[in-house]
Design a protein around this motif. Structure first.
Motif, PDB file in Angstrom:
ATOM      1  N   MET A   1       0.776  -1.170   0.061  1.00 40.92           N
ATOM      2  CA  MET A   1       0.117  -0.010  -0.194  1.00 40.92           C
ATOM      3  C   MET A   1       0.776   1.339  -0.052  1.00 40.92           C
ATOM      4  N   SER A  81      -0.472  -4.537  -7.047  1.00 42.00           N
ATOM      5  CA  SER A  81      -0.672  -3.808  -5.994  1.00 42.00           C
ATOM      6  C   SER A  81      -1.794  -4.426  -5.210  1.00 42.00           C
ATOM      7  N   LYS A  85       2.589  -7.252  -0.381  1.00 39.97           N
ATOM      8  CA  LYS A  85       4.071  -7.177  -0.170  1.00 39.97           C
ATOM      9  C   LYS A  85       4.382  -6.372   1.244  1.00 39.97           C
ATOM     10  N   THR A  87       2.485  -5.520   3.735  1.00 37.75           N
ATOM     11  CA  THR A  87       1.922  -6.331   4.825  1.00 37.75           C
ATOM     12  C   THR A  87       3.003  -7.202   5.495  1.00 37.75           C
ATOM     13  N   HIS A 234       7.974  -3.058  -7.373  1.00 34.37           N
ATOM     14  CA  HIS A 234       7.035  -3.401  -8.453  1.00 34.37           C
ATOM     15  C   HIS A 234       7.799  -3.409  -9.773  1.00 34.37           C
TER      16      HIS A 234
HETATM   17  N1  LIG Z   1      -4.368  -1.341   7.908  1.00 35.13           N
HETATM   18  C1  LIG Z   1      -4.963  -1.869   7.001  1.00 35.13           C
HETATM   19  N2  LIG Z   1      -6.449  -2.004   7.142  1.00 35.13           N
HETATM   20  C2  LIG Z   1      -7.142  -2.632   6.218  1.00 35.13           C
HETATM   21  N3  LIG Z   1      -6.777  -3.380   5.066  1.00 35.13           N
HETATM   22  C3  LIG Z   1      -5.198  -3.090   4.754  1.00 35.13           C
HETATM   23  C4  LIG Z   1      -4.325  -2.388   5.650  1.00 35.13           C
HETATM   24  N4  LIG Z   1      -3.363  -2.627   5.315  1.00 35.13           N
HETATM   25  C5  LIG Z   1      -3.280  -3.084   4.037  1.00 35.13           C
HETATM   26  N5  LIG Z   1      -4.504  -3.467   3.810  1.00 35.13           N
HETATM   27  C6  LIG Z   1      -5.017  -4.430   2.589  1.00 35.13           C
HETATM   28  O1  LIG Z   1      -4.519  -5.450   2.483  1.00 35.13           O
HETATM   29  C7  LIG Z   1      -4.282  -5.871   1.357  1.00 35.13           C
HETATM   30  C8  LIG Z   1      -2.547  -5.731   1.158  1.00 35.13           C
HETATM   31  O2  LIG Z   1      -2.123  -4.530   1.194  1.00 35.13           O
HETATM   32  P1  LIG Z   1      -0.553  -4.222   1.076  1.00 35.13           P
HETATM   33  O3  LIG Z   1      -0.337  -2.682   1.159  1.00 35.13           O
HETATM   34  O4  LIG Z   1       0.182  -5.332   1.908  1.00 35.13           O
HETATM   35  O5  LIG Z   1      -0.291  -4.631  -0.568  1.00 35.13           O
HETATM   36  P2  LIG Z   1       1.032  -4.254  -1.529  1.00 35.13           P
HETATM   37  O6  LIG Z   1       1.314  -5.485  -2.261  1.00 35.13           O
HETATM   38  O7  LIG Z   1       1.811  -3.630  -0.621  1.00 35.13           O
HETATM   39  O8  LIG Z   1       0.426  -3.218  -2.157  1.00 35.13           O
HETATM   40  P3  LIG Z   1       1.387  -1.721  -3.152  1.00 35.13           P
HETATM   41  O9  LIG Z   1       1.916  -2.456  -4.181  1.00 35.13           O
HETATM   42  O10 LIG Z   1       0.195  -1.029  -3.536  1.00 35.13           O
HETATM   43  O11 LIG Z   1       1.796  -1.045  -2.095  1.00 35.13           O
HETATM   44  C9  LIG Z   1      -4.877  -4.581   0.506  1.00 35.13           C
HETATM   45  O12 LIG Z   1      -6.070  -5.421   0.034  1.00 35.13           O
HETATM   46  C10 LIG Z   1      -4.934  -3.703   1.358  1.00 35.13           C
HETATM   47  O13 LIG Z   1      -6.261  -2.778   0.873  1.00 35.13           O
END
Ligand SMILES: Nc1ncnc2c1ncn2[C@@H]1O[C@H](COP(=O)(O)OP(=O)(O)OP(=O)(O)O)[C@@H](O)[C@H]1O
Length: 300
Positions: A1, A81, A85, A87, A234
């Motif tokens: 995120m 996205s 990752k 998380t 990414h």
């Molecule tokens: N604090 C939170 N509360 C609720 N949902 C969350 C929270 N943090 C992340 N999510 C959700 O968890 C999922 C994984 O999010 P995350 O940010 O880890 O993905 P990512 O692969 O790092 O994305 P990006 O490449 O956009 O940074 C997504 O659906 C996101 O909306």
């Protein structure tokens, strides 16, 4: 995120300066490094899942994650996205708690590892404190850990040098380019000599030329410090250029689709990106991303 620099992020940067007890003198290095040896497993994740409870219902951010990272590896998490990752990295850093499964970091719980300062964290935005000079930003964890002022000065000098910022210590963050700010935040993460560097898309907001340059510098830094690095990106070329292992993730729910070994050896000039071996691995990663991702779901 995508989390822009915010009060919350600055708060997290401060939280990571917490420590279990003030280590002193010779105790410091064993306290920080733990008892681990080269080749040893530093991150061990088994059947880990994480569900966020939101107003719109539960969001399964991670599902059945199994991952093993050895000391000294450079491991990239790549995926579209929302595949989890950030998380997953935040679970390693003890910034999120898993809903089920197990994880150890340096043989400890993530909380113990955080309190023993096993890792330095580099955010997507540099998360530098604007009212502090670059040296004072690098000094922050050292102040909290009560390093002596001589030790502090030496560590600031050494780490500024490591990221090629010698001479910029007295500047404020806003006086430096984005790339230089990110280098300063890497110096801060390394200042207390943690075992591990956790980097969340550190170069995502930078233009390609600066990014290439920082990738080269990061590889040199990795070779010089022998840290274990976990890196979110990414970019396929960035992942292949930097990593020893690439974790391809897929969304809904966030899971590991494939883990690809990236055995290009330690000597990687930028031109390696045109080599057959590089292109082969890049193709494998692209295929993994394609197979793990249903494009129809994105628009549903
Ligand atoms: N604090 C939170 N509360 C609720 N949902 C969350 C929270 N943090 C992340 N999510 C959700 O968890 C999922 C994984 O999010 P995350 O940010 O880890 O993905 P990512 O692969 O790092 O994305 P990006 O490449 O956009 O940074 C997504 O659906 C996101 O909306």
């Amino acid at each position: 995120m995508n989390r822009p620099q915010s009060d919350a992020q600055l708060r997290e940067a401060i939280m990571m300066t917490e420590y279990q007890s003030a280590p002193t003198g010779a105790q410091k290095s064993s306290h920080i490094h733990g008892a681990s040896q080269a080749g040893e497993c530093v991150i061990d994740i088994k059947k880990l899942s994480l569900v966020f409870e939101t107003n719109d219902g539960p969001v399964q951010a991670l599902s059945d994650i199994n991952l093993h990272v050895n000391r000294g590896e450079f491991v990239s998490f790549i995926g579209p996205s929302g595949c989890g990752k950030t998380t997953l990295m935040r679970v390693v850093a003890d910034l999120e708690k898993p809903s089920s499964g197990t994880i150890t970091v340096n043989g400890m719980t993530p909380e113990q590892a955080r309190l023993k300062r096993s890792y330095g964290y580099v955010f997507q935005a540099a998360a530098l404190f604007p009212w502090r000079t670059i040296e004072d930003n690098i000094a922050l964890p050292l102040e909290v850990m009560k390093f002596s002022s001589t030790d502090k000065k030496e560590r600031i000098r050494k780490n500024l040098d490591l990221v090629n910022l010698s001479g910029f210590g007295k500047k404020y963050p806003w006086q430096l380019s984005g790339g230089m700010q990110q280098r300063a935040s890497i110096a801060r993460a390394l200042s207390f000599d943690p075992d591990m560097l956790l980097m969340d898309e550190p170069f995502g907001a930078l233009d390609e030329i600066v990014r290439d340059h920082l990738n080269e510098q990061l590889l040199k830094l990795w070779a010089a410090t022998k840290k274990t690095v976990i890196f979110v990106t990414h970019s396929i070329p960035e992942a292949v250029f930097l990593s020893t292992k690439i974790v391809v993730m897929s969304p809904r729910p966030g899971r590991i689709h494939e883990i690809i070994d990236c055995d290009l050896g330690p000597d990687r000039p930028l031109e390696i990106r045109e080599s057959e071996a590089f292109l082969k691995i890049a193709h494998q990663v692209r295929e993994g991303l394609r197979l793990g991702h249903s494009y129809d779901e994105v628009h549903s």
